[in-house]
Structures are given as C-alpha cells and as structure tokens.
Design an enzyme around this catalytic site. Structure first.
Site, PDB file in Angstrom:
ATOM      1  CG  ASP A  16      36.509 -55.111   7.947  1.00 56.59           C
ATOM      2  OD1 ASP A  16      37.065 -55.543   8.819  1.00 56.59           O
ATOM      3  OD2 ASP A  16      35.869 -54.418   7.290  1.00 56.59           O
ATOM      4  NE  ARG A  20      32.942 -54.135  12.301  1.00 59.41           N
ATOM      5  CZ  ARG A  20      33.302 -53.708  11.059  1.00 59.41           C
ATOM      6  NH1 ARG A  20      32.200 -53.211  10.311  1.00 59.41           N
ATOM      7  NH2 ARG A  20      34.400 -53.958  10.126  1.00 59.41           N
ATOM      8  NE  ARG A  29      39.950 -55.356  18.039  1.00 57.30           N
ATOM      9  CZ  ARG A  29      39.274 -55.245  16.802  1.00 57.30           C
ATOM     10  NH1 ARG A  29      38.032 -54.802  16.999  1.00 57.30           N
ATOM     11  NH2 ARG A  29      40.013 -55.279  15.761  1.00 57.30           N
ATOM     12  CG  HIS A  33      41.612 -61.111  15.071  1.00 56.54           C
ATOM     13  ND1 HIS A  33      41.209 -60.453  14.138  1.00 56.54           N
ATOM     14  CD2 HIS A  33      42.051 -60.331  15.922  1.00 56.54           C
ATOM     15  CE1 HIS A  33      41.149 -59.409  14.046  1.00 56.54           C
ATOM     16  NE2 HIS A  33      41.845 -58.952  15.506  1.00 56.54           N
ATOM     17  CB  THR A  62      51.814 -52.163   4.771  1.00 54.59           C
ATOM     18  OG1 THR A  62      50.759 -51.736   4.191  1.00 54.59           O
ATOM     19  CG2 THR A  62      52.752 -53.204   3.793  1.00 54.59           C
ATOM     20  CD  GLU A  63      48.041 -49.685   5.185  1.00 52.66           C
ATOM     21  OE1 GLU A  63      47.404 -50.775   4.766  1.00 52.66           O
ATOM     22  OE2 GLU A  63      48.898 -49.019   4.044  1.00 52.66           O
ATOM     23  CD1 TRP A  65      52.900 -53.755   9.917  1.00 49.78           C
ATOM     24  CD2 TRP A  65      53.289 -55.150  11.403  1.00 49.78           C
ATOM     25  NE1 TRP A  65      53.365 -54.905   9.372  1.00 49.78           N
ATOM     26  CE2 TRP A  65      53.794 -55.887  10.308  1.00 49.78           C
ATOM     27  CE3 TRP A  65      53.403 -55.876  12.646  1.00 49.78           C
ATOM     28  CZ2 TRP A  65      54.133 -57.047  10.034  1.00 49.78           C
ATOM     29  CZ3 TRP A  65      53.735 -57.123  12.664  1.00 49.78           C
ATOM     30  CH2 TRP A  65      54.265 -57.793  11.452  1.00 49.78           C
ATOM     31  CG  LEU A 131      42.616 -73.299  -3.843  1.00 51.63           C
ATOM     32  CD1 LEU A 131      41.702 -72.202  -4.922  1.00 51.63           C
ATOM     33  CD2 LEU A 131      41.656 -73.620  -2.430  1.00 51.63           C
ATOM     34  CB  ILE A 187      39.368 -51.413  -2.516  1.00 53.12           C
ATOM     35  CG1 ILE A 187      38.178 -51.206  -3.236  1.00 53.12           C
ATOM     36  CG2 ILE A 187      40.554 -52.422  -2.705  1.00 53.12           C
ATOM     37  CD1 ILE A 187      37.498 -52.648  -3.497  1.00 53.12           C
TER      38      ILE A 187
HETATM   39  C1  FPP Z   1      39.624 -57.680  10.096  1.00 52.37           C
HETATM   40  O1  FPP Z   1      38.852 -57.722  11.419  1.00 52.37           O
HETATM   41  C2  FPP Z   1      40.654 -58.631   9.968  1.00 52.37           C
HETATM   42  C3  FPP Z   1      41.905 -58.708   9.921  1.00 52.37           C
HETATM   43  C4  FPP Z   1      42.931 -57.903  10.817  1.00 52.37           C
HETATM   44  C5  FPP Z   1      42.709 -59.369   9.013  1.00 52.37           C
HETATM   45  C6  FPP Z   1      42.177 -60.721   9.054  1.00 52.37           C
HETATM   46  C7  FPP Z   1      42.680 -61.573  10.046  1.00 52.37           C
HETATM   47  C8  FPP Z   1      41.850 -62.944  10.128  1.00 52.37           C
HETATM   48  C9  FPP Z   1      41.102 -63.454   9.473  1.00 52.37           C
HETATM   49  C10 FPP Z   1      42.400 -63.668  11.360  1.00 52.37           C
HETATM   50  C11 FPP Z   1      43.231 -64.831  10.979  1.00 52.37           C
HETATM   51  C12 FPP Z   1      43.568 -65.008   9.633  1.00 52.37           C
HETATM   52  C13 FPP Z   1      44.470 -65.702   9.142  1.00 52.37           C
HETATM   53  C14 FPP Z   1      44.926 -65.289   7.626  1.00 52.37           C
HETATM   54  C15 FPP Z   1      45.750 -66.261   9.853  1.00 52.37           C
HETATM   55  P1  FPP Z   1      38.822 -56.275  12.261  1.00 52.37           P
HETATM   56  O2  FPP Z   1      39.620 -56.608  13.470  1.00 52.37           O
HETATM   57  O3  FPP Z   1      39.264 -55.369  11.407  1.00 52.37           O
HETATM   58  O4  FPP Z   1      37.308 -56.401  12.587  1.00 52.37           O
HETATM   59  P2  FPP Z   1      36.585 -55.014  13.056  1.00 52.37           P
HETATM   60  O5  FPP Z   1      36.694 -54.072  11.841  1.00 52.37           O
HETATM   61  O6  FPP Z   1      35.039 -55.739  13.479  1.00 52.37           O
HETATM   62  O7  FPP Z   1      37.113 -54.613  14.202  1.00 52.37           O
END
Ligand code: FPP
Length: 228
Positions: A16, A20, A29, A33, A62-63, A65, A131, A187
């Site tokens: 997560d 941020r 954003r 990622h 699933t949330e 999308w 692993l 969680i």
């Molecule tokens: C949360 O950050 C992260 C996700 C939406 C899922 C995890 C995705 C990655 C780590 C990017 C690439 C990963 C893979 C597996 C290819 P957020 O956008 O919710 O952050 P925020 O809460 O600060 O807005």
C-alpha cells in the site's frame, strides 16, 4: 535427538501507499505504481536470498477495478512487466504462481493479455525449486471463500479441510508473516483464510520505500514473535 528443519516461511504483502509516495514527491500516481513494481522486484531478491519459501503479494484486487481507467491500465501494464521478469526469477530460483478469479468464471475480469503473461510466467519458471512467488491478481478473499464453500458442498460435508482443498491454490501454506505498508492497519479482503495464525507487521513506510532494511525489520519482528 534429530530436529527437523523449520518449514519454509510464508510472507505476504499488502503493498500500500504507492499513490501517497508519488504525491509527496509531486509525481503522478502512476509513477508511484511504477516504483512499487521495482520495490517488489527487490523484495523478491531479498526473499530468495533469505530462503523464504513463499512470498504472496496483493497485486490487484477485485475492488481495484473502480479506479480511474488510466490508472488501472497502468497497473495492468506493470503486471505484464512483472510477469516478464523471467531471467530474474530464474536467477533467484523462484517460481511464479497466481491466485485470483479463474479466467473462465463469470465475473472474472483479467484481460487476455494479462492472462497470457501469467500463463507464460508460470510455464517459464515452473522448474525452479526455491521461492514461490504468488501474485494475487483480480483476487478477493471473499470470492475465493464463497467459491471454495460452493465446491466443497458438491462433494460432501463442508469442513475446514474441504474448504482448504478448494481454495485457489490448495498447496499454499498458511501465512506466517503479513506485512502492510503505509500506516494502514486493515486487511482489505486479502487471504482471510490463510492468515489465521499470522504475525502482522504494519509499517508507516510506503511500499516504494519498502527496501532491504525494512524487509529485515519485518522479518526480525516475526522472529521475535515466533520465538517469544
Ligand atoms: C496500493 O497503492 C497498491 C495497489 C493498487 C496494488 C499494488 C500495486 C503495485 C505495487 C504496483 C505494481 C505491482 C505489481 C504487482 C505489478 P495505492 O494506490 O492504494 O496507494 P495510496 O493508498 O497511497 O493511494
């Protein structure tokens, strides 16, 4: 007296805080990622080096999308990138696995190009023996459990063993250490069945900053708890 070796550790991560991390740097954003995917590659290296048996990460739920289209598209393309890291996976003796809504089931949303990348990554790394890296994509624990219960019911009484045998990956062991970054203490529909006895490690660090040092801290927290 002979002591048997400890079973390989299963670490799971809710990655997560990419958004941020980017906002604090004045970046879009999507850059968060991108940095998150790089951080994951480093975590895979760390996990392989420390003889962790299983690493399971929440790549896309699933949330997720409902996020803006451009952001979803970017995260999907990062999954293709992640699943193409075959040389790295092979040099880490790591096997790629996936859990999520089975592609052919109603409601499943994994696009065909991501399906192909997942299938290829699994095939290209299946000979590795170290692993196990499982990416949860189009994954939600509630959907997994409803499906497992329905399937269990067709074969007799619904028992914990029957549910377990019908999870997306029945071979996946219970999680020992669950990490969630960026200060959130939830969680969020991740591995609800598998975390019954987990040590949970929350850190204020955002996922792109979850480096080797943070990895070691999470592991030390688990070891302290396991040996208490
Ligand atoms: C949360 O950050 C992260 C996700 C939406 C899922 C995890 C995705 C990655 C780590 C990017 C690439 C990963 C893979 C597996 C290819 P957020 O956008 O919710 O952050 P925020 O809460 O600060 O807005």
């Amino acid at each position: 007296m002979k002591t048997s070796p400890a079973p390989p550790l299963h670490m799971a991560c809710i990655m997560d805080g990419n958004g941020r991390w980017a906002r604090r740097k004045g970046l879009p954003r999507t850059d968060g990622h991108t940095a998150g995917e790089e951080a994951l590659a480093e975590v895979v290296r760390q996990a392989a080096r420390r003889s962790i048996g299983w690493l399971t990460v929440f790549g896309f739920s699933t949330e997720n999308w409902v996020r803006p289209r451009t952001e979803v598209r970017h995260i999907l393309s990062l999954h293709r990138k992640l699943f193409s890291r075959t040389d790295e996976m092979n040099s880490n003796n790591a096997r790629t696995k996936w859990i999520g809504r089975p592609f052919s089931e109603s409601g499943a949303r994994t696009p065909v190009y991501v399906q192909k990348a997942i299938k290829k990554a699994i095939a290209d790394t299946q000979g590795n023996t170290g692993l196990n890296v499982t990416v949860a994509f189009d994954y939600g624990s509630r959907a997994e459990l409803v499906r497992a219960a329905k399937r269990a019911m067709t074969n007799g009484p619904v028992t914990p063993q029957a549910i377990e045998a019908n999870l997306y990956d029945p071979q996946m062991p219970q999680v020992d250490l669950l990490v969630r970054t960026s200060g959130e203490t939830r969680i969020s529909n991740f591995l609800l069945w598998q975390i019954t006895g987990s040590h949970i490690y929350f850190t204020e660090r955002t996922w792109p900053d979850f480096d080797a040092n943070e990895f070691a801290k999470a592991l030390a927290s688990y070891e302290e708890h396991a040996n208490a």
